[in-house]
Write an enzyme that holds these catalytic residues in place. Sequence first.
Site, PDB file in Angstrom:
ATOM      1  N   PHE A  67      38.833  48.672  59.220  1.00 27.30           N
ATOM      2  CA  PHE A  67      38.085  47.997  58.160  1.00 27.30           C
ATOM      3  C   PHE A  67      38.718  46.637  57.892  1.00 27.30           C
ATOM      4  O   PHE A  67      39.822  46.546  57.360  1.00 27.30           O
ATOM      5  CB  PHE A  67      38.116  48.849  56.888  1.00 27.30           C
ATOM      6  CG  PHE A  67      37.083  48.484  55.860  1.00 27.30           C
ATOM      7  CD1 PHE A  67      35.806  48.995  55.925  1.00 27.30           C
ATOM      8  CD2 PHE A  67      37.395  47.630  54.807  1.00 27.30           C
ATOM      9  CE1 PHE A  67      34.853  48.669  54.969  1.00 27.30           C
ATOM     10  CE2 PHE A  67      36.463  47.298  53.851  1.00 27.30           C
ATOM     11  CZ  PHE A  67      35.181  47.823  53.928  1.00 27.30           C
ATOM     12  N   LYS A 197      46.472  40.906  53.668  1.00 29.41           N
ATOM     13  CA  LYS A 197      47.151  42.099  53.183  1.00 29.41           C
ATOM     14  C   LYS A 197      46.697  43.332  53.953  1.00 29.41           C
ATOM     15  O   LYS A 197      45.600  43.376  54.516  1.00 29.41           O
ATOM     16  CB  LYS A 197      46.919  42.284  51.683  1.00 29.41           C
ATOM     17  CG  LYS A 197      45.458  42.401  51.287  1.00 29.41           C
ATOM     18  CD  LYS A 197      45.304  42.481  49.788  1.00 29.41           C
ATOM     19  CE  LYS A 197      43.858  42.730  49.409  1.00 29.41           C
ATOM     20  NZ  LYS A 197      43.326  44.012  49.889  1.00 29.41           N
ATOM     21  N   LYS A 227      39.760  42.659  46.815  1.00 30.88           N
ATOM     22  CA  LYS A 227      39.439  43.261  48.108  1.00 30.88           C
ATOM     23  C   LYS A 227      39.935  44.699  48.150  1.00 30.88           C
ATOM     24  O   LYS A 227      40.879  45.067  47.455  1.00 30.88           O
ATOM     25  CB  LYS A 227      40.081  42.455  49.244  1.00 30.88           C
ATOM     26  CG  LYS A 227      39.657  40.985  49.263  1.00 30.88           C
ATOM     27  CD  LYS A 227      38.191  40.826  49.638  1.00 30.88           C
ATOM     28  CE  LYS A 227      37.776  39.362  49.662  1.00 30.88           C
ATOM     29  NZ  LYS A 227      37.568  38.795  48.327  1.00 30.88           N
ATOM     30  N   ASP A 228      39.311  45.493  49.017  1.00 29.19           N
ATOM     31  CA  ASP A 228      39.657  46.901  49.145  1.00 29.19           C
ATOM     32  C   ASP A 228      41.129  47.096  49.483  1.00 29.19           C
ATOM     33  O   ASP A 228      41.763  46.248  50.120  1.00 29.19           O
ATOM     34  CB  ASP A 228      38.825  47.549  50.260  1.00 29.19           C
ATOM     35  CG  ASP A 228      37.361  47.683  49.871  1.00 29.19           C
ATOM     36  OD1 ASP A 228      37.065  47.618  48.671  1.00 29.19           O
ATOM     37  OD2 ASP A 228      36.535  47.861  50.775  1.00 29.19           O
ATOM     38  N   LYS A 229      41.650  48.250  49.079  1.00 23.45           N
ATOM     39  CA  LYS A 229      43.011  48.603  49.457  1.00 23.45           C
ATOM     40  C   LYS A 229      43.068  49.047  50.917  1.00 23.45           C
ATOM     41  O   LYS A 229      43.851  48.533  51.700  1.00 23.45           O
ATOM     42  CB  LYS A 229      43.541  49.722  48.552  1.00 23.45           C
ATOM     43  CG  LYS A 229      44.899  50.253  49.000  1.00 23.45           C
ATOM     44  CD  LYS A 229      45.371  51.418  48.146  1.00 23.45           C
ATOM     45  CE  LYS A 229      46.703  51.955  48.676  1.00 23.45           C
ATOM     46  NZ  LYS A 229      47.210  53.089  47.873  1.00 23.45           N
TER      47      LYS A 229
END
Length: 671
Positions: A67, A197, A227-229
């Site tokens: 992802f 990240k 943003k998503d982890k």
Amino acid sequence: MGRNHGKHFGNNHHRKRPYQSTQNNTTRPARQNVIYSSLKENEIGITEYTTTTNGFTGIIKQRISDFHVHEIGFDGKLCELENFSIPQPPKNENASNESEKADLIRLITQEKFDAILAIEKADKQCNDEVLIDATSMEKTERTQIHQLIKGNFSSVNSTTFDKDDRKFIKCTKLNRKHDRRRQWVWPHEYTYFLLHKDNIDTMQAVSSLASFLGISKASAITYAGTKDKRGRTTQWACVRQREPSMIVAAAQKARHMYVGGFTFRDEPLKLGMLQGNRFRIALRQVTAADDDVIEALKTFKEKGFINYYGHQRFGNHSEVPTHKIGLYLVQGNFKEACECILKPRANDVPDMHAVRQLWWKKRNAKEALELLKRHDRSGRSIEYKLLSGFVKNGPNDYVNSLESIPRNARLMYIHAYQSLIWNEMVSRRIATYGLQLCEGDLVFVDKNDADNEIIDVDVDDDDSKDDKKEEITDTESVQENTNVSRFQAMVKPLTKIDIDSNKYNIFDVVLPLPGYDITYPSNDCSQWYEERLKQDDLSSEKLKRKQKGYSLTGAYRKAFIKLVDLNWYFMNYDTETDVLIQSDVEKIRGEAEPKSMENGKQKALILTFTLPSSSYATMALREIMKCDTSVANQVQLQQATVAIEQTPVGDKSQDECNIETKQPKLDVASQ
């Protein structure tokens, strides 16, 4: 990742390190199995689809490397980390020259200049001082002296003080250890940098960077969107007057992040200053025939998807969903909100579970905080902040204790409640009216507002008003002496004439997030909102509270999204550890781009598409796959696949043998 695995390496400091690992290298006790109890889609209002194609099995985010998200900046450019270089400081334009030296000598005399020069050349233990009588000087002259001393002497500090009705300028050796003064030599005040990240959410990453930069408030580092982890993401971040080398050093101490792409601007980066996000996603263990998948993708590209708020908005705890805490905050039930945050839950990590259990049984915040400090030394968790608030304010001061939690985190709860209502309303609207335009549906008066898509801001707080909302509402000219606010006037209900004109389509329709300063559709939807709020002992008027930080003005959100740049291809692979998508870091290092294996045992679908800000990629995937995208369901799919692969062929049941041709029985598909 271990501590050494989160570093930024630039220039000659670039050392290769494992990128796939996200675990600390230090030896730890084996973690207990997590009992996934995440919310099902129907529990958060997600029930409808725009297409009727058959779904297919596939695993979302089986690996972090499956992802990838790249932010699209306000200038329309894709944010990609292209190198690890650290820019060199430009030549100091304020550096001493003969003209400035002469000006300083004229103002303070040659004797004083020489005395200051002696302090400049002395070692750091020098305690000498030079006093300049500035009683007869104007403020402009004193300011000029301070600036000239700063420009001519790098290790001398100057201050003005009063003594016996006289003014003096005192020059002493600069104490580097305690002095925060820095000569800012870069072209603009704000340092922008790309933050890449890995398996950490934006707020955690920013909080970690701020800590290692010596910044007390994480909010000093700004960003355009969260943003998503679980994934690898690249986005812009910004901080005022911090050297690139300092930011690199902070990233080296932190984990799970790389920085680069430094640039400088006059204005800070603010929430909403982005056009969208570019996604690259690998769906693993796809079992359907290629033609069936392609048909689903083509239909999806034409019909779009419902712009639901995804699971990330509501958390993974079905026992204590974030929207429940948000409801308590909006109602003013602050005690219940605090208890929900600290309430024990089944799928906690063991360390936090022990802290919650201790607090729940004894209600002793100090004791619980001491236990938490053993595991959360950074003090950045919400639980740590809230317990600290109780210790500071007392066990019954719930309002002020909640204020110890960063504002963005508190807003997360309130947004979740609004998002739940929005999801339920859009589902009911589709179930009732279908995918056709209806009289009373809301659309933007100015289509430029619709293009911006930066409208999902809804909390009334004078400390941090949303700049985009101000910008949008200021563009609306509303006549004086009217009861309609500018924000209410941003939208209008469709008439039969509007619909018959073919100027609008279903992708123009917006639905409001509930608030006291919002326009509701002029059809049955308006009554649905009030009925739903009444279930929680609320109304639109009650959403305006004395505590302004918990008042909801409302917002508008597109009901449907249509992708214009969807691309896909299939890739064969062997094992779940195979990397299927190349990251920015791997590309910089020159690592080979993943290729499809000719005889790979498994099939993956690689998707690339762009979404406007605040839209959820998992909701797009849900439309294509027709399956529940919750974490619990994805884990069940993975476990089922592993179990089947490990079962001897003769021991498989008929259902297991047919898994490749059957749609799994998932909650959402049966509704």
